[in-house]
Design a protein around this motif. Structure first.
Motif, mmCIF file in Angstrom:
data_model
loop_
_atom_site.group_PDB
_atom_site.id
_atom_site.type_symbol
_atom_site.label_atom_id
_atom_site.label_comp_id
_atom_site.label_asym_id
_atom_site.label_seq_id
_atom_site.Cartn_x
_atom_site.Cartn_y
_atom_site.Cartn_z
ATOM 1 N N LEU A 51 -24.926 53.478 83.806
ATOM 2 C CA LEU A 51 -25.638 53.535 82.530
ATOM 3 C C LEU A 51 -26.159 54.939 82.273
ATOM 4 C CD1 LEU A 51 -27.643 50.170 82.610
ATOM 5 C CD2 LEU A 51 -25.684 50.721 81.180
ATOM 6 N N ALA A 52 -26.596 55.615 83.337
ATOM 7 C CA ALA A 52 -27.135 56.969 83.172
ATOM 8 C C ALA A 52 -26.036 57.929 82.725
ATOM 9 C CB ALA A 52 -27.768 57.450 84.468
ATOM 10 N N ILE A 53 -24.812 57.668 83.191
ATOM 11 C CA ILE A 53 -23.695 58.515 82.738
ATOM 12 C C ILE A 53 -23.422 58.254 81.263
ATOM 13 C CG2 ILE A 53 -21.187 58.884 82.967
ATOM 14 C CD1 ILE A 53 -21.559 58.203 85.967
ATOM 15 N N TRP A 54 -23.547 56.971 80.884
ATOM 16 C CA TRP A 54 -23.186 56.548 79.530
ATOM 17 C C TRP A 54 -24.217 57.014 78.503
ATOM 18 C CZ3 TRP A 54 -24.882 51.469 77.172
ATOM 19 C CH2 TRP A 54 -24.296 51.295 75.914
ATOM 20 N N THR A 55 -25.522 56.768 78.840
ATOM 21 C CA THR A 55 -26.553 57.171 77.885
ATOM 22 C C THR A 55 -27.805 57.642 78.612
ATOM 23 O OG1 THR A 55 -28.170 56.364 76.299
ATOM 24 C CG2 THR A 55 -27.117 54.709 77.674
ATOM 25 N N GLU A 56 -28.475 58.578 77.984
ATOM 26 C CA GLU A 56 -29.731 59.081 78.532
ATOM 27 C C GLU A 56 -30.785 57.963 78.540
ATOM 28 O OE1 GLU A 56 -33.156 62.057 76.738
ATOM 29 O OE2 GLU A 56 -31.235 61.807 75.718
ATOM 30 N N HIS A 57 -30.661 57.048 77.584
ATOM 31 C CA HIS A 57 -31.647 55.966 77.469
ATOM 32 C C HIS A 57 -31.174 54.723 78.205
ATOM 33 C CE1 HIS A 57 -33.611 58.513 74.605
ATOM 34 N NE2 HIS A 57 -32.554 58.533 73.835
ATOM 35 N N TRP A 58 -30.747 54.910 79.461
ATOM 36 C CA TRP A 58 -30.156 53.789 80.196
ATOM 37 C C TRP A 58 -31.125 52.647 80.441
ATOM 38 C CZ3 TRP A 58 -32.297 52.755 84.963
ATOM 39 C CH2 TRP A 58 -33.109 53.779 85.483
ATOM 40 N N MET A 59 -32.433 52.961 80.486
ATOM 41 C CA MET A 59 -33.405 51.906 80.762
ATOM 42 C C MET A 59 -33.481 50.903 79.615
ATOM 43 S SD MET A 59 -36.574 53.261 82.961
ATOM 44 C CE MET A 59 -37.027 54.704 82.036
ATOM 45 N N LEU A 60 -33.086 51.363 78.418
ATOM 46 C CA LEU A 60 -33.047 50.476 77.261
ATOM 47 C C LEU A 60 -32.069 49.331 77.504
ATOM 48 C CD1 LEU A 60 -34.778 50.936 74.819
ATOM 49 C CD2 LEU A 60 -32.949 52.224 73.756
ATOM 50 N N VAL A 61 -31.063 49.582 78.349
ATOM 51 C CA VAL A 61 -30.076 48.547 78.686
ATOM 52 C C VAL A 61 -30.468 47.837 79.980
ATOM 53 C CG1 VAL A 61 -27.633 48.091 79.040
ATOM 54 C CG2 VAL A 61 -28.338 50.014 77.613
ATOM 55 N N MET A 62 -30.917 48.637 80.953
ATOM 56 C CA MET A 62 -31.229 48.095 82.275
ATOM 57 C C MET A 62 -32.315 47.007 82.189
ATOM 58 S SD MET A 62 -30.174 48.643 85.341
ATOM 59 C CE MET A 62 -30.612 48.293 87.026
ATOM 60 N N GLY A 63 -33.332 47.259 81.403
ATOM 61 C CA GLY A 63 -34.430 46.296 81.290
ATOM 62 C C GLY A 63 -33.931 44.929 80.843
ATOM 63 N N PRO A 64 -33.274 44.857 79.685
ATOM 64 C CA PRO A 64 -32.759 43.557 79.239
ATOM 65 C C PRO A 64 -31.752 42.942 80.215
ATOM 66 C CG PRO A 64 -32.840 45.070 77.397
ATOM 67 C CD PRO A 64 -33.199 45.871 78.617
ATOM 68 N N VAL A 65 -30.983 43.771 80.934
ATOM 69 C CA VAL A 65 -30.055 43.210 81.929
ATOM 70 C C VAL A 65 -30.839 42.431 82.981
ATOM 71 C CG1 VAL A 65 -28.506 43.785 83.839
ATOM 72 C CG2 VAL A 65 -28.179 44.859 81.618
ATOM 73 N N LEU A 66 -31.936 43.019 83.462
ATOM 74 C CA LEU A 66 -32.768 42.325 84.458
ATOM 75 C C LEU A 66 -33.311 41.013 83.897
ATOM 76 C CD1 LEU A 66 -34.821 45.220 86.085
ATOM 77 C CD2 LEU A 66 -32.811 44.065 86.966
ATOM 78 N N VAL A 67 -33.777 41.062 82.642
ATOM 79 C CA VAL A 67 -34.301 39.847 82.021
ATOM 80 C C VAL A 67 -33.199 38.799 81.936
ATOM 81 C CG1 VAL A 67 -35.322 38.867 79.944
ATOM 82 C CG2 VAL A 67 -35.984 41.149 80.691
ATOM 83 N N ALA A 68 -31.996 39.224 81.539
ATOM 84 C CA ALA A 68 -30.883 38.285 81.397
ATOM 85 C C ALA A 68 -30.521 37.664 82.741
ATOM 86 C CB ALA A 68 -29.672 39.005 80.800
ATOM 87 N N VAL A 69 -30.558 38.481 83.802
ATOM 88 C CA VAL A 69 -30.247 37.937 85.128
ATOM 89 C C VAL A 69 -31.250 36.840 85.488
ATOM 90 C CG1 VAL A 69 -30.243 38.459 87.591
ATOM 91 C CG2 VAL A 69 -29.072 39.969 86.002
#
Lengths: 340, 305
Positions: free
Chosen positions: A303-321
């Motif tokens: 995600l960090a390679i893809w976007t600087e704002h990777w936490m915007l994705v990482m957070g919801p991924v954790l919630v979804a898990v």
């Protein structure tokens, strides 16, 4: 409940015949980790070995955390303290070795055979102190008091101006082991893999032993276990100390890997990361946290390679898990009845 | 010496008032629905950013207050409806992970919306200056005002909880959720309300911090941990406990900041004293918490049940 106890007891006593899925997952996992340096060399990307070394080190810490969290139902939110302490012992000894050659009047050593046991022992001692105090509480108080002790250690490390304070401490070289060149990334990788394997075997033995049974019995029904004559505190405290020592070991390896320690190693967010890794991989399984570490750190990297704002994705991924994959990734891969 | 003491006590009151705003909401949410909500600190950060942004854009303090309350409250409500609502029936572990994920999300969201450079908020003109409380003791008006606001909110919350029907349901819900549900009260809607109220209080705390401290990403987590200490010291699930805990933590922090270094410099050589003082000042509230839990593992004024 008692059904699952006997089930686990049977599983621990003899390897169950039957679904080969678990075997496939374990075998495949081991094969990937074992072959990684060769694959990386073939692909001409040495960075992958470095990334996978990180997976291994985090996996050691996560397995340690799961020992208390998954098998003892003790949700420790301060485990980063042991990670930080383990790392700082390596860093501080190296610092004194470089400056004066002595520490508190003793000759310093760069040998892993000296430094690592000291670091692990001090982590265990810290775990003994924190555990003895925290285990007076239960449930949400336990979560919060371990968090608070973690913060205490964090602030102590920040205030250690002699050892860099906020900025942390650079380490000149890795510890030495006779016969091995740890400065070689591949050698260090395999060392970490071996340490993880030994740690997993040890934890497996522990979980399957009488001690582990009592721990799990206390988790399932404390009153029943107490009425059967088992004292909760010594078992839980012992598990906490072993877990703290294991997390300290991960910190030792991290200091050797990164050649740098900083208070962030003990920050509360690091404890949160460890916890996320365990839950992501599967609480109450020993191999789950290994998968969790690889997926969590791998995802972070991608995600960090893809976007600087990777936490915007990482957070919801954790919630979804949490919301949709209730048994964690290990349960998802191995299927039904995923204790190991 | 005595003016320093009075000044530090006032600072402790002000910090305690702010902590109470955060702790009361957090402990109500935990007490009623049993949800460990790590994102509580994020509402405080959202409030502070909204306040600073609105103050810079309009130059009006009233607009800043409004923006903070509305921004934090709305964000809290949305969070409850989208995420938290699904976590009631889960164990604490799931709640910790999901809300940890939402912290990562919120921190990044705020930095995308408001930018990486922290906004700056001036003290509003009618609150600048100092007032002479005693001969030789002048104290900033803005801090006095914040103590007052904290006290008013504390009294208002106490009245809401002890004197109104909603408060009665909240107390009943905290004691026995299933019973309140069985009596035909929509406990979920009640909880949404309490959750949003908690977020609004966080927003208020955000306004009270913005002119005094740095507004920055991550401010929510720092205060969240302190808020946990408040709740654990006071007793989880009780608003009275939150008030007592907030005052104790506020006082220890502010008195510790003043007196720990002074005392250590008298006792120890300066180089050791300075290192030790910095660490002890930061860790003082955690040390106090550990000490209190040793004597009373459930906190000073735990909720029943």
């Amino acid at each position: 409940m008692s059904d699952s106890l006997t089930h686990s007891a049977a599983a621990a006593a003899a390897p169950r015949p039957g679904p080969g899925r678990r075997l496939v997952v374990h075998g495949l996992g081991l094969a990937i980790f074992a072959a990684m340096p060769a694959i990386a060399a073939a692909a001409g990307d040495p960075f992958v070995v470095s990334l996978f070394t990180r997976f291994l080190i985090y996996a050691i810490a996560a397995v340690a955390l799961d020992l208390v969290m998954g098998y003892g139902a003790l949700i420790s939110f301060g485990h980063a303290a042991f990670f930080g302490l383990g790392g700082y012992v390596v860093g501080i000894i190296a610092h004194h070795a470089a400056e004066t050659g002595t520490i508190f009047g003793l000759a310093t050593s760069n040998s892993a055979l000296v430094v690592w046991p000291v670091a692990i022992g001090l982590s265990a001692l810290l775990a003994l102190i924190i555990g003895a105090l925290s285990l007076r509480t239960q449930g949400v108080q336990f979560i919060m008091i371990t968090l608070a002790f973690g913060q205490m250690v964090y602030f102590m490390l920040v205030s250690l101006e002699v050892y860099g304070g906020d900025d942390g401490l650079l380490i000149m070289e890795r510890n030495t082991l006779p016969g091995l060149d740890l400065s070689d990334p591949t050698v260090f990788y395999y060392l970490c893999l071996a340490v993880l394997a030994c740690w997993l075997l040890l934890c497996r033995r522990l979980v399957g032993s009488r001690f582990g049974m009592v721990l799990r019995g206390l988790k399932q029904n404390e009153r029943r276990a107490v009425n059967l004559g088992f004292a909760p505190l010594p078992h839980r405290l012992a598990a906490f100390v072993i877990s703290g020592a294991g997390t300290g070991l991960a910190g030792v390896l991290w200091a050797n890997y990164a050649l740098y320690v900083s208070p962030d190693m003990a920050a509360w967010s690091k404890s949160g990361e460890f916890m996320s890794i365990v839950i992501l991989g599967g609480v109450g399984t020993l191999f789950g946290p290994v998968i969790g570490a690889a997926v969590f750190l791998g995802l972070e990297q991608l995600l960090a390679i893809w976007t600087e704002h990777w936490m915007l994705v990482m957070g919801p991924v954790l919630v979804a898990v949490v919301l949709f994959a209730r048994r964690g990734l290990y349960g998802f891969l191995v299927g039904e009845r995923s204790h190991d | 010496m005595s003016t320093l003491l009075i000044e530090q006590i006032l600072n402790g009151l002000q910090y305690g008032a702010m902590l109470f705003l955060l702790a009361s909401g957090l402990t109500l949410i935990f007490g009623i629905m049993g949800v460990i909500n790590l994102t509580h600190g994020s509402f405080y950060m959202v409030g502070a950013f909204c306040a600073a942004y609105a103050a810079t854009a309009t130059g009006s303090f009233a607009a800043a207050v409004l923006a903070a309350l509305v921004g934090a409250g709305l964000y809290g409500l949305v969070m409850e409806l989208v995420v938290i609502r699904r976590l009631y029936a889960r164990d604490h572990l799931d709640q910790v992970l999901a809300t940890f994920g939402m912290i990562l999300f919120t921190n990044e969201l705020v930095s995308v919306v408001f930018g990486r450079t922290p906004p700056f908020m001036d003290i509003p003109s009618f609150l600048t200056g100092t007032v002479a409380l005693l001969p030789g003791l002048s104290y900033p008006v803005v801090r006095l005002a914040f103590i007052l606001v904290g006290a008013v909110v504390a009294v208002g919350l106490w009245l809401l909880i002890t004197r109104t029907r909603i408060g009665m349901l909240i107390r009943a819900g905290a004691d026995d959720r299933a019973m309140v549900d069985a009596l035909g009260v929509d406990i979920r809607r009640l909880f949404s309300l309490v959750f949003a109220l908690g977020a609004v209080l966080c927003g208020l705390a955000g306004v009270m911090t913005a002119p005094l401290l740095a507004v920055e990403i991550g401010m929510g987590e720092r205060i969240l941990i302190t808020t946990f200490v408040v709740i654990v010291v006071g007793g989880v699930g009780s608003v009275r406990g939150a008030a007592v805990g907030a005052l104790i933590v506020g006082m220890i922090d502010s008195l510790g900041r003043a007196y720990i270094p002074i005392t250590l410099y008298e006792l120890l050589p300066p180089e050791i004293a300075s290192t030790l003082a910095a660490g002890l000042v930061s860790a003082s509230i955690y040390v106090a918490m550990a000490a209190i839990l040793l004597v009373r593992p459930r906190g000073l004024l735990p909720a029943r049940g």
